[in-house]
Design a protein around this motif. Structure first.
Motif, PDB file in Angstrom:
ATOM      1  N   MET A  78      71.802  -0.198  55.639  1.00 15.67           N
ATOM      2  CA  MET A  78      73.166   0.134  56.051  1.00 15.67           C
ATOM      3  C   MET A  78      73.797   1.140  55.107  1.00 15.67           C
ATOM      4  O   MET A  78      74.516   2.061  55.536  1.00 15.67           O
ATOM      5  CB  MET A  78      74.013  -1.141  56.131  1.00 15.67           C
ATOM      6  CG  MET A  78      73.599  -2.077  57.265  1.00 15.67           C
ATOM      7  SD  MET A  78      74.470  -3.671  57.232  1.00 15.67           S
ATOM      8  CE  MET A  78      76.160  -3.137  57.612  1.00 15.67           C
ATOM      9  N   GLU A  79      73.547   0.985  53.824  1.00 12.25           N
ATOM     10  CA  GLU A  79      74.082   1.937  52.842  1.00 12.25           C
ATOM     11  C   GLU A  79      73.480   3.319  53.052  1.00 12.25           C
ATOM     12  O   GLU A  79      74.205   4.329  53.011  1.00 12.25           O
ATOM     13  CB  GLU A  79      73.792   1.434  51.429  1.00 12.25           C
ATOM     14  CG  GLU A  79      74.663   0.284  50.988  1.00 12.25           C
ATOM     15  CD  GLU A  79      74.336  -0.179  49.575  1.00 12.25           C
ATOM     16  OE1 GLU A  79      75.277  -0.441  48.805  1.00 12.25           O
ATOM     17  OE2 GLU A  79      73.136  -0.283  49.244  1.00 12.25           O
ATOM     18  N   LYS A  80      72.186   3.377  53.267  1.00  8.64           N
ATOM     19  CA  LYS A  80      71.513   4.668  53.420  1.00  8.64           C
ATOM     20  C   LYS A  80      72.013   5.416  54.651  1.00  8.64           C
ATOM     21  O   LYS A  80      72.185   6.646  54.626  1.00  8.64           O
ATOM     22  CB  LYS A  80      69.997   4.462  53.524  1.00  8.64           C
ATOM     23  CG  LYS A  80      69.207   5.762  53.594  1.00  8.64           C
ATOM     24  CD  LYS A  80      67.724   5.497  53.576  1.00  8.64           C
ATOM     25  CE  LYS A  80      66.924   6.800  53.642  1.00  8.64           C
ATOM     26  NZ  LYS A  80      67.163   7.675  52.481  1.00  8.64           N
ATOM     27  N   GLU A  81      72.295   4.684  55.731  1.00 11.69           N
ATOM     28  CA  GLU A  81      72.701   5.322  56.983  1.00 11.69           C
ATOM     29  C   GLU A  81      74.202   5.225  57.246  1.00 11.69           C
ATOM     30  O   GLU A  81      74.669   5.617  58.316  1.00 11.69           O
ATOM     31  CB  GLU A  81      71.915   4.693  58.146  1.00 11.69           C
ATOM     32  CG  GLU A  81      70.410   4.871  57.997  1.00 11.69           C
ATOM     33  CD  GLU A  81      69.626   4.237  59.122  1.00 11.69           C
ATOM     34  OE1 GLU A  81      70.146   4.207  60.261  1.00 11.69           O
ATOM     35  OE2 GLU A  81      68.500   3.752  58.876  1.00 11.69           O
ATOM     36  N   ASN A  82      74.920   4.648  56.275  1.00 13.45           N
ATOM     37  CA  ASN A  82      76.383   4.527  56.383  1.00 13.45           C
ATOM     38  C   ASN A  82      76.789   3.818  57.672  1.00 13.45           C
ATOM     39  O   ASN A  82      77.672   4.256  58.411  1.00 13.45           O
ATOM     40  CB  ASN A  82      77.047   5.908  56.311  1.00 13.45           C
ATOM     41  CG  ASN A  82      78.537   5.819  56.022  1.00 13.45           C
ATOM     42  OD1 ASN A  82      79.002   4.875  55.379  1.00 13.45           O
ATOM     43  ND2 ASN A  82      79.294   6.795  56.506  1.00 13.45           N
ATOM     44  N   LEU A  83      76.149   2.681  57.921  1.00 12.92           N
ATOM     45  CA  LEU A  83      76.410   1.918  59.138  1.00 12.92           C
ATOM     46  C   LEU A  83      77.533   0.912  58.919  1.00 12.92           C
ATOM     47  O   LEU A  83      77.575   0.244  57.884  1.00 12.92           O
ATOM     48  CB  LEU A  83      75.150   1.159  59.572  1.00 12.92           C
ATOM     49  CG  LEU A  83      73.958   2.010  60.022  1.00 12.92           C
ATOM     50  CD1 LEU A  83      72.748   1.109  60.278  1.00 12.92           C
ATOM     51  CD2 LEU A  83      74.312   2.787  61.277  1.00 12.92           C
ATOM     52  N   PRO A  84      78.451   0.797  59.864  1.00 11.13           N
ATOM     53  CA  PRO A  84      79.493  -0.235  59.745  1.00 11.13           C
ATOM     54  C   PRO A  84      78.937  -1.608  60.060  1.00 11.13           C
ATOM     55  O   PRO A  84      77.931  -1.744  60.759  1.00 11.13           O
ATOM     56  CB  PRO A  84      80.517   0.194  60.799  1.00 11.13           C
ATOM     57  CG  PRO A  84      79.706   0.902  61.836  1.00 11.13           C
ATOM     58  CD  PRO A  84      78.599   1.592  61.098  1.00 11.13           C
ATOM     59  N   GLY A  85      79.605  -2.603  59.551  1.00  7.07           N
ATOM     60  CA  GLY A  85      79.191  -3.982  59.813  1.00  7.07           C
ATOM     61  C   GLY A  85      79.286  -4.810  58.542  1.00  7.07           C
ATOM     62  O   GLY A  85      79.412  -4.278  57.435  1.00  7.07           O
ATOM     63  N   THR A  86      79.235  -6.102  58.715  1.00  3.57           N
ATOM     64  CA  THR A  86      79.363  -7.040  57.600  1.00  3.57           C
ATOM     65  C   THR A  86      78.175  -7.986  57.584  1.00  3.57           C
ATOM     66  O   THR A  86      77.763  -8.502  58.626  1.00  3.57           O
ATOM     67  CB  THR A  86      80.663  -7.865  57.722  1.00  3.57           C
ATOM     68  OG1 THR A  86      81.786  -6.977  57.803  1.00  3.57           O
ATOM     69  CG2 THR A  86      80.843  -8.796  56.530  1.00  3.57           C
TER      70      THR A  86
END
Length: 436
Positions: free
Chosen positions: A123-131
């Motif tokens: 998620m960090e690498k692709e800047n994905l939203p979510g928790t």
């Protein structure tokens, strides 16, 4: 397959195995998992997750969260051990005193932690939203942890919950685990000299035995899938003293909550009758009650696709020999012609599969859409709650299964982030089958 997740799992394989090994070497019973919870909290904190302790009011429960926005993906970790199943990681009985991870929960907790860490990296690498929320859930073996956490609202904001369990087969579980009540029945009587003045006594033990006789007659008049197990916790001190106290522990299981409620009430009546017959007093305490699992076929199909794309473990000849020797020491030659380790993924049935066990993951499945993966972490055909499971949970076969399960969970969760329509479909599936 997501390369970031694959790389993260490989780069963190040793530290993940060390985490599982630390929990293995410090086995703790339900609600006593001080060290185990501490290892996992520290691990998650080091990964950059924010920690909240005392989840659901339990000292050994916690949450570790990272990210923001929707969807909220929860990983359900467990880490309690079982009494009397201490064992060295060798293929023969080499008993350690005290509890042991005869259900592989050292692997389960560490595997969920690895899944959460790998998903965070992607998620960090692709800047994905979510928790991401890692739920540290104690006391699964007593079916307490997630029940209390659920009642406290811990899972209310989760969109999808993901669990895994180490077993002897790779599959996405469609098992509908049984609902269950865990109860204690206490009988209070009156002491007397059993030879000189037995007429002055009122035997609590007689009441307990009459209750068990009554329950055994009840077995003829309940559905075939009902299971009623009991043990004596207290049954008097000396034969020449009429016991003034006796205590029984009962598990009452069935495929659905309504049947458990009905049978459980009938068992209560039998206990009341036993007290009336013996002139004693009865108290009943409901320790916990879990639901039957609500299988989400939408999530099962989706997670199966992810599972099939994850590279399977490669076992050494030494590991295969370990599994074969362990199986022989447990089962003899009963399955000698079968492979010691199942290296394939079982296909989906396409429908819920009735099972005879119980789990508090089922209670989460009644709150949010939930899916469970199984990964090989013991020999083919291994019994559950057994010292053999403890043996494998502390060595490389168990660690490989743990990392396999972790990567499959992370891969499936990552794909859910990319496919919000599947999240919505899983919620629709949940609503249609739960009545919510």
């Amino acid at each position: 397959m997501n390369k970031t997740i694959d790389t993260w799992i490989k780069e963190h394989a040793e530290v993940s195995a060390k985490l599982a090994e630390d929990i293995f070497n410090h086995p703790e019973l339900a609600e006593e998992e001080v060290n185990s919870a501490g290892y996992l909290r520290k691990y998650m904190e080091d990964l950059g997750f924010s920690i909240e302790e005392n989840a659901g009011g339990m000292p050994t429960a916690f949450t570790a969260a990272w990210g923001s926005g929707k969807p909220v993906i929860g990983f359900l970790a467990e880490y309690d051990a079982l009494p009397g199943l201490g064992q060295d990681p060798v293929p023969y009985r080499s008993e350690r005193k005290g509890p042991g991870h005869g259900c592989g929960h050292n692997l389960l907790g560490a595997g969920c932690a690895a899944a959460a860490g790998a998903l965070k990296a992607a998620m960090e690498k692709e800047n994905l939203p979510g928790t991401i929320i890692f739920f540290g859930c104690p006391a699964e073996e007593t079916l307490v942890g997630k029940v209390r956490m659920g009642k406290a609202g811990c899972f209310d904001d989760v969109d999808i919950a993901i669990a895994w369990h180490p077993v002897g087969v790779n599959k996405v579980s469609e098992e509908r685990q049984q609902a269950m009540d865990s109860k204690i029945y206490r009988f209070y009587g009156k002491t007397a000299h059993a030879a000189a003045s037995p007429e002055m006594g009122r035997s609590a033990l007689d009441a307990a035995e009459l209750m068990n006789v009554g329950v055994n007659y009840l077995r003829e008049h309940v559905p075939d899938h009902v299971r009623m197990h009991y043990s004596y916790d207290s049954a008097g001190e000396k034969p020449n003293i009429v016991p003034d106290f006796a205590q029984l522990s009962y598990f009452i299981r069935a495929r659905d909550r309504a049947t458990v409620d009905d049978v459980s009430a009938r068992v209560d009546k039998i206990a009341e009758g036993a007290a009336l017959m013996t002139g004693t007093r009865m108290e009943m305490e409901l320790l916990t009650g879990c639901d039957d699992t609500l299988v989400n076929e939408t999530l099962c199909r989706f997670m199966m696709e992810a599972f099939q794309d994850v590279p399977a473990p490669v076992y050494t000849e030494e590991e295969k020999a370990f599994a074969a020797e362990l199986r022989k020491n447990v089962e003899g030659d009963a399955h000698a012609g079968e492979p010691p380790l199942r290296e394939w993924i079982e296909p989906l049935n396409g429908h819920p599969d009735p099972a005879f066990g119980s789990t508090d993951v089922a209670n989460v499945s009644r709150i949010v859409p939930t899916v469970t993966l199984n990964a090989v972490a013991t020999f083919n055909g291994s019994p559950g709650h057994h010292w053999a499971v403890t043996a494998v949970s502390g060595m490389s076969i168990g660690f490989k299964g743990m990392l396999y399960g972790a990567q499959a969970m992370a891969e499936g969760a990552y794909r859910l982030l990319l496919h919000p329509e599947v999240v919505e479909a899983a919620k629709k599936d949940f609503a249609e089958n739960s009545g919510k």
